[in-house]
Motif scaffolding. Structure first.
Motif, PDB file in Angstrom:
ATOM      1  N   HIS A   1       0.843  -1.190   0.000  1.00  0.00           N
ATOM      2  CA  HIS A   1       0.000   0.000   0.000  1.00  0.00           C
ATOM      3  C   HIS A   1       0.883   1.246   0.000  1.00  0.00           C
ATOM      4  CE1 HIS A   1      -3.405  -2.613   0.850  1.00  0.00           C
ATOM      5  NE2 HIS A   1      -2.678  -3.170   1.822  1.00  0.00           N
ATOM      6  N   GLY A   2       0.367   2.289  -0.618  1.00  0.00           N
ATOM      7  CA  GLY A   2       1.090   3.558  -0.616  1.00  0.00           C
ATOM      8  C   GLY A   2       1.852   3.773  -1.909  1.00  0.00           C
TER       9      GLY A   2
ATOM     10  N   ARG B   1       7.296   6.053  -6.011  1.00  0.00           N
ATOM     11  CA  ARG B   1       7.664   7.359  -6.556  1.00  0.00           C
ATOM     12  C   ARG B   1       9.120   7.679  -6.234  1.00  0.00           C
ATOM     13  NH1 ARG B   1       8.151  10.675 -10.453  1.00  0.00           N
ATOM     14  NH2 ARG B   1       8.016  12.896  -9.948  1.00  0.00           N
ATOM     15  N   ALA B   2       9.558   7.360  -5.026  1.00  0.00           N
ATOM     16  CA  ALA B   2      10.954   7.593  -4.662  1.00  0.00           C
ATOM     17  C   ALA B   2      11.878   6.781  -5.564  1.00  0.00           C
ATOM     18  CB  ALA B   2      11.189   7.236  -3.197  1.00  0.00           C
ATOM     19  N   LEU B   3      11.523   5.524  -5.798  1.00  0.00           N
ATOM     20  CA  LEU B   3      12.343   4.680  -6.667  1.00  0.00           C
ATOM     21  C   LEU B   3      12.372   5.240  -8.090  1.00  0.00           C
ATOM     22  CD1 LEU B   3      14.067   2.153  -6.754  1.00  0.00           C
ATOM     23  CD2 LEU B   3      12.007   0.829  -7.256  1.00  0.00           C
TER      24      LEU B   3
ATOM     25  N   VAL C   1      14.804   8.175  -8.023  1.00  0.00           N
ATOM     26  CA  VAL C   1      16.187   7.682  -7.951  1.00  0.00           C
ATOM     27  C   VAL C   1      16.624   7.169  -9.316  1.00  0.00           C
ATOM     28  CG1 VAL C   1      17.678   5.871  -6.985  1.00  0.00           C
ATOM     29  CG2 VAL C   1      16.168   7.181  -5.484  1.00  0.00           C
ATOM     30  N   ARG C   2      15.743   6.421  -9.959  1.00  0.00           N
ATOM     31  CA  ARG C   2      16.039   5.923 -11.310  1.00  0.00           C
ATOM     32  C   ARG C   2      16.263   7.087 -12.276  1.00  0.00           C
ATOM     33  NH1 ARG C   2      13.671   1.231 -14.780  1.00  0.00           N
ATOM     34  NH2 ARG C   2      14.223   1.934 -16.873  1.00  0.00           N
ATOM     35  N   ASP C   3      15.362   8.054 -12.248  1.00  0.00           N
ATOM     36  CA  ASP C   3      15.459   9.185 -13.167  1.00  0.00           C
ATOM     37  C   ASP C   3      16.768   9.935 -12.983  1.00  0.00           C
ATOM     38  OD1 ASP C   3      14.345  11.202 -15.057  1.00  0.00           O
ATOM     39  OD2 ASP C   3      14.441  12.472 -13.280  1.00  0.00           O
ATOM     40  N   MET C   4      17.124  10.234 -11.742  1.00  0.00           N
ATOM     41  CA  MET C   4      18.370  10.944 -11.489  1.00  0.00           C
ATOM     42  C   MET C   4      19.573  10.112 -11.911  1.00  0.00           C
ATOM     43  SD  MET C   4      19.944  13.619 -10.528  1.00  0.00           S
ATOM     44  CE  MET C   4      18.581  14.563  -9.852  1.00  0.00           C
ATOM     45  N   SER C   5      19.520   8.825 -11.644  1.00  0.00           N
ATOM     46  CA  SER C   5      20.649   7.945 -11.959  1.00  0.00           C
ATOM     47  C   SER C   5      20.872   7.809 -13.457  1.00  0.00           C
ATOM     48  CB  SER C   5      20.416   6.559 -11.359  1.00  0.00           C
ATOM     49  OG  SER C   5      20.324   6.606  -9.951  1.00  0.00           O
ATOM     50  N   LEU C   6      19.787   7.721 -14.221  1.00  0.00           N
ATOM     51  CA  LEU C   6      19.900   7.437 -15.649  1.00  0.00           C
ATOM     52  C   LEU C   6      20.064   8.683 -16.504  1.00  0.00           C
ATOM     53  CD1 LEU C   6      17.306   4.537 -16.141  1.00  0.00           C
ATOM     54  CD2 LEU C   6      19.762   4.415 -15.674  1.00  0.00           C
TER      55      LEU C   6
ATOM     56  N   TYR D   1      13.622  19.380  -5.798  1.00  0.00           N
ATOM     57  CA  TYR D   1      12.658  20.289  -6.423  1.00  0.00           C
ATOM     58  C   TYR D   1      11.518  19.532  -7.090  1.00  0.00           C
ATOM     59  CZ  TYR D   1      14.474  24.865  -5.380  1.00  0.00           C
ATOM     60  OH  TYR D   1      14.810  26.022  -4.717  1.00  0.00           O
ATOM     61  N   ALA D   2      11.753  18.314  -7.531  1.00  0.00           N
ATOM     62  CA  ALA D   2      10.640  17.504  -8.041  1.00  0.00           C
ATOM     63  C   ALA D   2       9.600  17.318  -6.947  1.00  0.00           C
ATOM     64  CB  ALA D   2      11.161  16.153  -8.524  1.00  0.00           C
ATOM     65  N   TYR D   3      10.070  17.030  -5.726  1.00  0.00           N
ATOM     66  CA  TYR D   3       9.138  16.887  -4.603  1.00  0.00           C
ATOM     67  C   TYR D   3       8.518  18.230  -4.212  1.00  0.00           C
ATOM     68  CZ  TYR D   3      10.043  11.969  -3.483  1.00  0.00           C
ATOM     69  OH  TYR D   3      10.099  10.597  -3.497  1.00  0.00           O
ATOM     70  N   ARG D   4       9.288  19.298  -4.303  1.00  0.00           N
ATOM     71  CA  ARG D   4       8.721  20.611  -3.971  1.00  0.00           C
ATOM     72  C   ARG D   4       7.595  20.983  -4.925  1.00  0.00           C
ATOM     73  NH1 ARG D   4      13.265  25.004  -2.268  1.00  0.00           N
ATOM     74  NH2 ARG D   4      11.439  26.309  -2.719  1.00  0.00           N
ATOM     75  N   HIS D   5       7.747  20.590  -6.189  1.00  0.00           N
ATOM     76  CA  HIS D   5       6.674  20.853  -7.156  1.00  0.00           C
ATOM     77  C   HIS D   5       5.451  19.990  -6.870  1.00  0.00           C
ATOM     78  CE1 HIS D   5       9.957  22.375 -10.111  1.00  0.00           C
ATOM     79  NE2 HIS D   5       9.446  23.375  -9.423  1.00  0.00           N
ATOM     80  N   GLU D   6       5.669  18.797  -6.368  1.00  0.00           N
ATOM     81  CA  GLU D   6       4.558  17.897  -6.066  1.00  0.00           C
ATOM     82  C   GLU D   6       3.859  18.265  -4.760  1.00  0.00           C
ATOM     83  OE1 GLU D   6       5.827  13.817  -6.283  1.00  0.00           O
ATOM     84  OE2 GLU D   6       6.815  14.124  -8.226  1.00  0.00           O
ATOM     85  N   PHE D   7       4.603  18.890  -3.846  1.00  0.00           N
ATOM     86  CA  PHE D   7       4.054  19.255  -2.542  1.00  0.00           C
ATOM     87  C   PHE D   7       4.333  20.736  -2.255  1.00  0.00           C
ATOM     88  CE2 PHE D   7       5.050  14.738  -2.399  1.00  0.00           C
ATOM     89  CZ  PHE D   7       3.861  14.198  -1.933  1.00  0.00           C
TER      90      PHE D   7
END
Length: 363
Positions: free
Chosen positions: A43-44, A49-51, A54-59, A120-126
């Motif tokens: 659940h959740g 989203r965190a994964l 992490v994938r996006d930043m890594s790749l 900042y991705a999280y800041r845009h989401e929240f």
């Protein structure tokens, strides 16, 4: 470009291309029940989203210098096909992702590698919940750090080798955190001396960007790195300082399009970099006043940065820093040349020529 350096860069390019495919496959495996699936709560949405972030930043890429050095370190003692190199490369790049995510929180950086930072991705989401955005960014960075150990410990390598490599990574991670701490501390000093700046460079970046890949590559190839650690450290230290001086140079004189982020972040954040130290030493009173007002001002505009850039060029600071980076690159090259009689010549030649590339790159 001389033939040997061209050959070294061609080898680096092959390592980079191969790794990008392997890294993407690794992230696919984390959600594949038939692969090395990472167990997450049923659940959740926050964990997945965190994964994803992490994938996006890594790749998104980057120089992949660690991957190249790791593969070539294994090639010092072994032919191609060394088991564990892929896992070691993924591990060190995940540790790098952890560092990038946390650095961007510390520096309040909106952009990384041509896209939004994880923070900042999280800041845009929240947008109305900054504490939640901060907490999730911190946890995403932590996730990358623990994944970096997990990939080694679940690699299927012989237990003693996997543990030795994981120990290198854990020690490197701890050292990098202390480097981040003294990186913050140096900005409490009006003008830190070169020894302090070199210490920041060693612990914050050199140990995980150069020394750890050398150690991991040798371990993956079945060689004990400890008898050679003193000379590996000398090489890593010289190459790391050359890289950092060049990085600081790029932050003021580089091309934002090539870098994938704005220039001037060191001045806007008030970071006591190699550039700022060199500038402070030569500025007159009026120039120093301008520099003091700009340093640490997040709103420092491009026109002010242009004025500082012109002042730096007028005093020859740009040429001075390039000369210093070149000097350390030559030290690293000379250290690698002493390896010729012990290790495989083609790989040694790579380490001899890599420093020259490191101080001529545009990102």
């Amino acid at each position: 470009m001389n033939e040997a350096l061209h050959a070294a860069l061609q080898r680096a390019s092959r390592h980079q291309r191969r790794f990008e495919t392997r890294f993407a496959a690794y992230f696919d495996s984390l959600t594949d029940p038939a692969g090395g699936k990472l167990e997450t709560p049923l659940h959740g949405a926050f964990p997945s989203r965190a994964l994803d972030l992490v994938r996006d930043m890594s790749l998104r890429g980057g120089k992949r210098l660690r991957v190249v050095l790791l593969n070539e370190a294994a090639a010092l003692v072994a032919e191609d096909g060394v088991a564990g190199l892929d896992e070691a490369a993924i591990s060190i790049e995940l540790l790098h992702t952890h560092g990038l995510i946390h650095d961007d929180i510390i520096d309040n950086s909106p952009v990384r590698r041509g896209g939004p930072s994880t923070y900042y991705a999280y800041r845009h989401e929240f947008p109305d919940q900054p504490d939640t955005a901060l907490a999730l960014a911190l946890l995403a960075g932590d996730l990358a750090a623990f994944l970096s150990l997990r990939v080694l410990l679940t690699s299927g390598l012989p237990a003693d080798r996997a543990l030795a490599m994981a120990a290198v990574l854990a020690d490197t991670g701890a050292g990098t955190i202390t480097g981040q701490m003294i990186d913050l501390e140096r900005d409490f000093h009006p003008a830190p001396d070169l020894d302090f700046l070199h210490a920041v460079t060693e612990f914050k970046s050199t140990r995980y960007s150069v020394l750890a890949p050398l150690r991991l590559g040798l371990l993956a190839a079945g060689a004990d790195h400890t008898p050679y650690d003193t000379e590996l450290r000398r090489y890593a230290t010289a190459l790391g300082i050359a890289n950092q001086i060049h990085d600081d140079w790029l932050d003021l004189f580089g091309d934002p399009a090539a870098l994938g982020k704005p220039v001037g972040s060191d001045i806007r954040s008030g970071r006591r970099s190699y550039v700022l130290r060199a500038l402070t030493a030569v500025c007159d009173d009026a120039e120093r006043k301008l520099l003091d007002e700009a340093s640490g001002d997040p709103g420092c505009d491009d026109e002010t940065l242009d004025r500082i850039r012109r002042i730096a060029r007028a005093h020859g600071v740009d040429r001075q820093l390039r000369a210093e980076a070149d000097d350390y690159a030559r030290r690293a090259e000379a250290e690698a040349a002493t390896w010729r009689e012990r290790w495989r010549p083609e790989a040694v030649a790579f380490f001899e020529h890599m420093p020259a590339w490191s101080v001529t790159r545009d990102r």
